[in-house]
Design an enzyme around this catalytic site. Structure first.
Site, PDB file in Angstrom:
ATOM      1  N   LYS A 163      89.375  30.269  -8.477  1.00  0.00           N
ATOM      2  CA  LYS A 163      89.083  30.123  -9.987  1.00  0.00           C
ATOM      3  C   LYS A 163      88.082  29.259  -9.174  1.00  0.00           C
ATOM      4  CE  LYS A 163      92.328  31.703 -13.225  1.00  0.00           C
ATOM      5  NZ  LYS A 163      92.906  31.251 -13.693  1.00  0.00           N
ATOM      6  N   ALA A 184      92.919  27.057 -13.702  1.00  0.00           N
ATOM      7  CA  ALA A 184      94.302  27.022 -15.348  1.00  0.00           C
ATOM      8  C   ALA A 184      94.265  25.911 -16.127  1.00  0.00           C
ATOM      9  CB  ALA A 184      95.290  28.246 -15.269  1.00  0.00           C
TER      10      ALA A 184
END
Length: 287
Positions: A74, A139
Site C-alpha cells: 500500500k 490501513a
C-alpha cells in the site's frame, strides 16, 4: 462465476501477499455478472521484492483497467503511479489504482472511510467517542484520518514504531483538529479499540492489546477479514465487549473504491456513504 471471457474483456486485479483470505475478486466478479459488465477480477500474488517487476509487466497490459492493492504494497505502490487522489496524498498510501485509457495510473485509498462506513452500518460510529487505534501502517494511517474526520472526541495511535505513531498523530491533529496523541496499546479507558495491524491473520499471532484491560461494553473492531473470529475478538467478546470483524470495512471500502473505478455498488440494505467524510476535517464535527 463469469459466463465467458471475450476479446474485449476488461481486466481488474487484486495485488498483495498473502491473498488466501481475499474476498475482493468474488465481490467484483459478482458485480460484473449482475450488471452484465464485460470484465473480470483476478488475484495477483506478488511478493514485496517482485513489485517493481510486476508493475513493469502490468503497464504493458492495455486491457488492464484497475488494481486493488493490499498488504504489503500500500505504501510502496505510491512510487509506481502517475497521480495521487487527495485521499492517497494525505494518507501516504493507496489501495486502489484506476488505469486510465491514456495509460496514466491514478491511486487512491478508501480503507479509512470504508472502516468508518462499516462501523456506521454496525451501529458502532466513532463520533464523540475516545478511540485507541493500534497500527500506523497503510490501513492504520487511512483509518486515523477517517475516524478523526468523522468526529472522534479523542484519538490515540499506537504502533511498534513509536516515531511513526507520533508523526501520524501530529499529522492527523494538524489536518483534522481532532485531539490526537500517540501512546501505548493499552485499551483501558477507551470506548473504541481498533486493530489495524496484521496481528490475528495467523492463529499463533500475539494479540495487539491485552484483552484483560478491556472494559465491558467497549467497541472492539478488528479489521482482519477472516472466516473465523480472531483471538482478539473472541477474548473481547468474553469480556462483554461489542465486537466487529473486517467484513463491514471490506464492504464499506468496496463502495468507495468501486465508485472511484466507475461502478455503482452498494450492499443491499446499507445506507449510502457521505462523500464529505473523504476530505472534510473534524474541526466542526459533532457527535
Amino acid at each position: 462465476m463469469h459466463p465467458h471471457i471475450t476479446g474485449k474483456t476488461r481486466l481488474y486485479g487484486l495485488v498483495g501477499d498473502p491473498l488466501t483470505a481475499a474476498k475482493s475478486p468474488q465481490l467484483l466478479n459478482q458485480l460484473f455478472v449482475e450488471q452484465r459488465i464485460d470484465a473480470v477480477c483476478v488475484p495477483f500474488w506478488v511478493k514485496a521484492e517482485d513489485l517493481s517487476a510486476f508493475v513493469a509487466g502490468a503497464r504493458a497490459l492495455r486491457n488492464l483497467s484497475g488494481l486493488l492493492v493490499t498488504m504489503p504494497h500500500k505504501q510502496r505502490m505510491l512510487d509506481f503511479v502517475d497521480e495521487l487522489d487527495p485521499t492517497a496524498s494525505r494518507v501516504g498510501a493507496l489501495n486502489v489504482i484506476r488505469c486510465n485509457e491514456d495509460g496514466r495510473w491514478v491511486g487512491a485509498i478508501f480503507d479509512g472511510v470504508g472502516c468508518v462506513l462499516g462501523m456506521q452500518w454496525e451501529g458502532n460510529h466513532p463520533a464523540g467517542k475516545s478511540v485507541l487505534l493500534v497500527g500506523a501502517g497503510g490501513a492504520g494511517r487511512a483509518i486515523a484520518f477517517a475516524v478523526a474526520a468523522a468526529g472522534t472526541r479523542t484519538l490515540t495511535i499506537s504502533d511498534v514504531d513509536e516515531q511513526r505513531a507520533g508523526e501520524l498523530a501530529e499529522s492527523v491533529a494538524a489536518e483534522t483538529g481532532c485531539i490526537t496523541h500517540s501512546g501505548p496499546p493499552d485499551p483501558h479507558g477507551f470506548e473504541v479499540v481498533i486493530n489495524a495491524t496484521p496481528l490475528g491473520m495467523n492463529a499463533y499471532d500475539a494479540m495487539p492489546v491485552n484483552p484483560e484491560r478491556l472494559a465491558p461494553g467497549t467497541i472492539v473492531v478488528d479489521i482482519i477479514n477472516a472466516p473465523e473470529p480472531t483471538q482478539l475478538r473472541r477474548a473481547a467478546h468474553a469480556r462483554g465487549c461489542r465486537t466487529q470483524d473486517g467484513g463491514p470495512m471490506h464492504e464499506g471500502q468496496a463502495v468507495h473504491a468501486l465508485r472511484f473505478l466507475g461502478f455503482d455498488y452498494r450492499p443491499a440494505g446499507k445506507s449510502a456513504p457521505d462523500d464529505g467524510v473523504l476530505f472534510a476535517p473534524a474541526r466542526n464535527a459533532s457527535p
